[in-house]
Design a protein around this motif. Structure first.
Motif, PDB file in Angstrom:
ATOM      1  N   PHE A 213       0.863  -1.204   0.000  1.00  0.00           N
ATOM      2  CA  PHE A 213       0.000   0.000   0.000  1.00  0.00           C
ATOM      3  C   PHE A 213       0.890   1.241   0.000  1.00  0.00           C
ATOM      4  CE2 PHE A 213      -2.575  -3.350   1.808  1.00  0.00           C
ATOM      5  CZ  PHE A 213      -3.799  -3.168   1.153  1.00  0.00           C
ATOM      6  N   GLU A 214       0.528   2.175  -0.865  1.00  0.00           N
ATOM      7  CA  GLU A 214       1.263   3.455  -0.939  1.00  0.00           C
ATOM      8  C   GLU A 214       0.316   4.606  -0.657  1.00  0.00           C
ATOM      9  OE1 GLU A 214       3.307   3.954  -4.574  1.00  0.00           O
ATOM     10  OE2 GLU A 214       4.823   2.429  -4.146  1.00  0.00           O
ATOM     11  N   GLY A 215       0.862   5.660  -0.067  1.00  0.00           N
ATOM     12  CA  GLY A 215       0.045   6.842   0.239  1.00  0.00           C
ATOM     13  C   GLY A 215      -0.724   6.661   1.537  1.00  0.00           C
ATOM     14  N   GLU A 216      -1.498   7.714   1.870  1.00  0.00           N
ATOM     15  CA  GLU A 216      -2.266   7.705   3.112  1.00  0.00           C
ATOM     16  C   GLU A 216      -3.670   8.222   2.870  1.00  0.00           C
ATOM     17  OE1 GLU A 216      -0.190   9.882   6.071  1.00  0.00           O
ATOM     18  OE2 GLU A 216       1.583   8.595   6.036  1.00  0.00           O
ATOM     19  N   GLY A 217      -4.558   7.865   3.796  1.00  0.00           N
ATOM     20  CA  GLY A 217      -5.937   8.349   3.727  1.00  0.00           C
ATOM     21  C   GLY A 217      -6.606   7.999   2.415  1.00  0.00           C
ATOM     22  N   ASP A 218      -7.253   9.019   1.819  1.00  0.00           N
ATOM     23  CA  ASP A 218      -7.974   8.801   0.552  1.00  0.00           C
ATOM     24  C   ASP A 218      -7.035   8.483  -0.596  1.00  0.00           C
ATOM     25  OD1 ASP A 218     -10.283   9.257   1.882  1.00  0.00           O
ATOM     26  OD2 ASP A 218     -10.442  11.388   1.319  1.00  0.00           O
ATOM     27  N   ASN A 219      -5.772   8.846  -0.426  1.00  0.00           N
ATOM     28  CA  ASN A 219      -4.790   8.623  -1.503  1.00  0.00           C
ATOM     29  C   ASN A 219      -4.101   7.238  -1.404  1.00  0.00           C
ATOM     30  OD1 ASN A 219      -5.187  11.171  -2.648  1.00  0.00           O
ATOM     31  ND2 ASN A 219      -3.827  12.096  -1.095  1.00  0.00           N
ATOM     32  N   LYS A 220      -4.540   6.481  -0.406  1.00  0.00           N
ATOM     33  CA  LYS A 220      -3.904   5.174  -0.200  1.00  0.00           C
ATOM     34  C   LYS A 220      -4.249   4.233  -1.360  1.00  0.00           C
ATOM     35  CE  LYS A 220      -3.087   1.927   3.563  1.00  0.00           C
ATOM     36  NZ  LYS A 220      -3.504   1.509   4.920  1.00  0.00           N
ATOM     37  N   LYS A 221      -3.226   3.627  -1.968  1.00  0.00           N
ATOM     38  CA  LYS A 221      -3.429   2.752  -3.124  1.00  0.00           C
ATOM     39  C   LYS A 221      -2.858   1.350  -2.852  1.00  0.00           C
ATOM     40  CE  LYS A 221      -3.233   6.261  -6.748  1.00  0.00           C
ATOM     41  NZ  LYS A 221      -2.486   6.721  -7.938  1.00  0.00           N
ATOM     42  N   GLU A 222      -3.583   0.365  -3.353  1.00  0.00           N
ATOM     43  CA  GLU A 222      -3.113  -1.023  -3.263  1.00  0.00           C
ATOM     44  C   GLU A 222      -2.326  -1.343  -4.534  1.00  0.00           C
ATOM     45  OE1 GLU A 222      -5.482  -4.731  -1.752  1.00  0.00           O
ATOM     46  OE2 GLU A 222      -5.667  -4.720  -3.932  1.00  0.00           O
ATOM     47  N   ILE A 223      -1.099  -1.756  -4.357  1.00  0.00           N
ATOM     48  CA  ILE A 223      -0.251  -2.099  -5.504  1.00  0.00           C
ATOM     49  C   ILE A 223       0.128  -3.572  -5.418  1.00  0.00           C
ATOM     50  CG2 ILE A 223       1.958  -1.666  -6.657  1.00  0.00           C
ATOM     51  CD1 ILE A 223       1.808   1.190  -5.509  1.00  0.00           C
ATOM     52  N   LYS A 224      -0.211  -4.271  -6.486  1.00  0.00           N
ATOM     53  CA  LYS A 224       0.103  -5.706  -6.528  1.00  0.00           C
ATOM     54  C   LYS A 224       1.290  -5.934  -7.447  1.00  0.00           C
ATOM     55  CE  LYS A 224      -4.374  -7.545  -5.308  1.00  0.00           C
ATOM     56  NZ  LYS A 224      -5.404  -8.540  -5.577  1.00  0.00           N
ATOM     57  N   GLU A 225       2.235  -6.715  -6.938  1.00  0.00           N
ATOM     58  CA  GLU A 225       3.441  -6.991  -7.721  1.00  0.00           C
ATOM     59  C   GLU A 225       3.666  -8.500  -7.786  1.00  0.00           C
ATOM     60  OE1 GLU A 225       8.234  -5.983  -7.552  1.00  0.00           O
ATOM     61  OE2 GLU A 225       6.880  -5.059  -6.091  1.00  0.00           O
ATOM     62  N   GLU A 226       3.809  -9.002  -9.024  1.00  0.00           N
ATOM     63  CA  GLU A 226       4.050 -10.445  -9.204  1.00  0.00           C
ATOM     64  C   GLU A 226       5.528 -10.733  -8.922  1.00  0.00           C
ATOM     65  OE1 GLU A 226       1.625 -12.600  -9.744  1.00  0.00           O
ATOM     66  OE2 GLU A 226       0.260 -10.885  -9.710  1.00  0.00           O
ATOM     67  N   LYS A 227       5.788 -11.666  -8.038  1.00  0.00           N
ATOM     68  CA  LYS A 227       7.164 -11.966  -7.645  1.00  0.00           C
ATOM     69  C   LYS A 227       7.495 -13.445  -7.835  1.00  0.00           C
ATOM     70  CE  LYS A 227       8.405  -8.291  -4.507  1.00  0.00           C
ATOM     71  NZ  LYS A 227       9.104  -7.957  -3.244  1.00  0.00           N
ATOM     72  N   LYS A 228       8.773 -13.679  -8.055  1.00  0.00           N
ATOM     73  CA  LYS A 228       9.272 -15.049  -8.181  1.00  0.00           C
ATOM     74  C   LYS A 228      10.523 -15.142  -7.311  1.00  0.00           C
ATOM     75  CE  LYS A 228      10.897 -18.256 -11.744  1.00  0.00           C
ATOM     76  NZ  LYS A 228      11.021 -18.439 -13.213  1.00  0.00           N
ATOM     77  N   GLU A 229      10.470 -16.025  -6.335  1.00  0.00           N
ATOM     78  CA  GLU A 229      11.543 -16.059  -5.343  1.00  0.00           C
ATOM     79  C   GLU A 229      12.033 -17.492  -5.131  1.00  0.00           C
ATOM     80  OE1 GLU A 229      11.601 -15.396  -0.580  1.00  0.00           O
ATOM     81  OE2 GLU A 229      10.523 -13.862  -1.724  1.00  0.00           O
TER      82      GLU A 229
END
Length: 620
Positions: A213-229
């Motif tokens: 999650f980036e940002g705060e309050g109303d500007n908070k955004k969910e960011i999904k990142e595909e990872k390979k570990e």
């Protein structure tokens, strides 16, 4: 177009058990599938280096895990050797070499114990049905064009159809049951891989979606990142230095490698540099492998060359009497394209084998220092160790020191060293008796002669004893002798029979000889017996008898001498009896009872019973 097939009966039985009974440790399904994927990579790795058709293939081995929590699916994929249609049927639909029959016959009814057997019996793939409603296996064999899909719900049938797959290898898609959906979880998968598959020598990757999650309050955004570990170390544990490894590393590698849920009893890790450069890692299991006494047993040792898997089917890597050992031999000096025929005569492997045997026997000697621990080892592996007396002359003395025996004085696990230390000063030899079971041996009348002298007799009732022990002539310069053999008994120096006593028994002995005829070699008197009679004489050559049976011939019966106790009340009364019919009947009954003590049976039970009843009636 798909083709429907029916599972073999044994596979159906197995699947029913997997789905309805063996619930104690469901997570092992992932260990088994990853282990199978590793084997497929091992095989292709070898072929890319030795098979002209595959030498140009770009081979970057991997095992890849993916999951979908919403769809409740788990996918395991590898780019190993793959399977064609015929191999999908033989490996996943029929009994093939899976050992399923042995698995089924070994089940105890204890769910925890039975589920621990799954991997040992080579039936690990089917454990996937403990957690799934449906399984789809898509596979393309290296060097072939077509790919095939195998699909089943584990309820008696499976389907095979042509499918699309770009690269060689296998992908298994598991549709998890609702109650097992937790396996479609990053943390669950990572924990299982760390626990069971950390030292699989190929990278295991986990694909997952990382949510931030980036940002705060109303500007908070969910960011999904595909990872390979990569979630395992992918190091060949046998190539690592001992100081880099913990006991837990060895234990978990063993469980994955040997498909065994129990921890190993011991392990022997060796790295050798110099004229020869090689690494070995051997494990002594706690429990004997299911096929230990089968002719078609599977070798538990894998051979690698420079970390490239060569074979797991060479029974010459260790001698047959050490077939319970599990482990790895990795040579830096062998050629990669070494053939099976060359392997059996290769000087490098001969030297590695000789050094490995010494290391393993040395570790067993260490276990033997702890009496309780060694008893547990010996129950599992003592019988097969004995085979080494006949096949491994170089280590014969070491093997002799590792053997344990019951004795006529009630000892259960005595070594030859302990026996020798307890011998009276006048005892000239180590005495032993071989028979069908310990209880019969303990009851053998001939032992009375040794009790009177204060001598202990080793009692041997394992099937292998009759074959290997006669080949052992001495221990620490003391001869080993069969206790009931005529020549051995002479060594005891039996007291002479007084002429008048001998004369008083002449008629009885004559009637007994007439009654028994060719059944016995001779009938003589004894003053040392406390039982009425005993059978003595040279044992049949067990090795020769075994060879004759292998050629379809029954070895001739060995005649023995029957000793009569001159002091026993029965014989004292019989010598004065004038009833010849009674004497003849009694002669047979005494002879049959001696045979009964010797082997646990009589040749003609009905005749024996009739005579016994007749004699009892006459006496009454």
């Amino acid at each position: 177009m798909s083709k429907k097939h029916t599972f073999q009966t044994e596979i159906n039985q197995l699947l029913d058990l997997m789905i309805h009974s063996l619930y104690s440790n469901k997570e092992i399904f992932l260990r088994e599938l990853i282990s199978n994927a590793s084997d497929a990579l091992d095989k292709l790795n070898y072929l890319t280096l030795t098979d002209e058709r595959l030498k140009d293939m770009k081979f970057e081995p991997y095992i890849e895990l993916s999951f979908d929590e919403k769809k409740k699916t788990l996918i395991i994929e590898d780019n190993g050797i793959g399977m064609n249609e015929e191999e999908l049927i033989s490996n996943l639909g029929t009994i093939a070499k899976s050992g399923t029959k042995s698995f089924l016959s070994s089940l105890s009814g204890d769910k925890k114990k039975d589920s621990a057997l799954i991997g040992q019996f080579g039936v690990g793939f089917y454990s996937v049905f403990m957690v799934s409603d449906k399984v789809i296996v898509q596979s393309k064999k290296a060097g072939e064009d077509k790919a095939y899909a195998w699909m089943s719900d584990g309820k008696g049938e499976y389907e095979i159809s042509v499918c699309k797959r770009e690269t060689q290898g296998t992908q298994i898609t598991i549709y998890l049951k609702d109650e097992d959906s937790s396996f479609a979880s990053r943390w669950e998968i990572e924990n299982i891989v760390k626990k069971y598959s950390e030292h699989i020598p190929f990278p295991i990757y986990l694909n997952y979606t990382d949510t931030k999650f980036e940002g705060e309050g109303d500007n908070k955004k969910e960011i999904k990142e595909e990872k390979k570990e990569q979630i395992n170390t992918a190091k060949a544990i046998w190539k690592m230095n001992k100081n880099e490894l913990k006991d837990e590393d060895y234990k978990e590698f063993y469980k994955s490698f040997a498909h065994d849920n129990t921890e190993p009893m011991k392990w022997i890790h060796t790295k050798t540099e110099g004229t020869l450069e090689y690494s070995t890692l051997f494990f002594i299991p706690q429990v004997a492998p299911f096929d230990l006494y089968r002719v078609d047993y599977k070798s538990g040792v894998k051979l690698y060359v420079k970390r490239v898997f060569i074979t797991d089917d060479d029974k010459e890597l260790l001698p047959q009497y050490l077939r319970f050992i599990r482990g790895v031999i990795d040579s830096e000096d062998l050629p990669l394209n070494v053939s099976r025929e060359i392997l059996q005569q290769n000087k490098i492997l001969v030297n590695i084998r000789a050094a490995s045997v010494k290391k393993i026997l040395g570790e067993i000697e260490n276990i033997a220092k702890d009496k309780e621990a060694y008893e547990k080892f010996y129950v599992q592996f003592g019988k097969v160790l004995k085979e080494g007396l006949y096949s491994d002359y170089e280590n014969k003395e070491k093997i002799l020191n590792l053997l344990r025996f019951a004795t006529s004085k009630g000892e259960q696990n005595i070594s030859l060293k302990e026996y020798k230390e307890k011998m009276p000063k006048d005892q000239k030899s180590i005495y032993y008796m071989i028979g069908q079971n310990l209880e019969l041996l303990k009851a053998a009348p001939v032992l009375e002669k040794y009790h009177q002298k204060g001598y202990e007799v080793l009692l041997m009732a394992d099937e292998v004893d009759g074959f290997v022990i006669p080949s052992v002539n001495e221990y620490d310069k003391i001869p080993l002798k069969e206790a009931s053999a005529s020549e051995t008994l002479k060594e005891l120096g039996e007291e002479m029979i007084a002429p008048e006593i001998q004369k008083s028994f002449e008629n009885l002995i004559a009637v007994f000889k007439e009654a028994l005829g060719d059944e016995v070699k001779d009938i003589i008197l004894s003053v040392s017996l406390t039982s009425p009679v005993a059978l003595v004489g040279d044992e049949q050559n067990a090795m020769m008898a075994n060879l004759m049976r292998q050629m379809g011939q029954e070895p001739p019966a060995q005649k023995k001498t029957m000793e009569l106790s001159s002091n026993h009340p029965i014989l004292q009364k019989l010598k004065d009896t004038q009833d010849k019919e009674l004497l003849i009947d009694t002669a047979y009954l005494l002879y049959a009872s001696a045979k009964l003590l010797e082997s646990g049976s009589v040749e003609n039970a009905k005749e024996f019973s009739n005579l016994l009843n007749k004699t009892i009636l006459k006496t009454l």
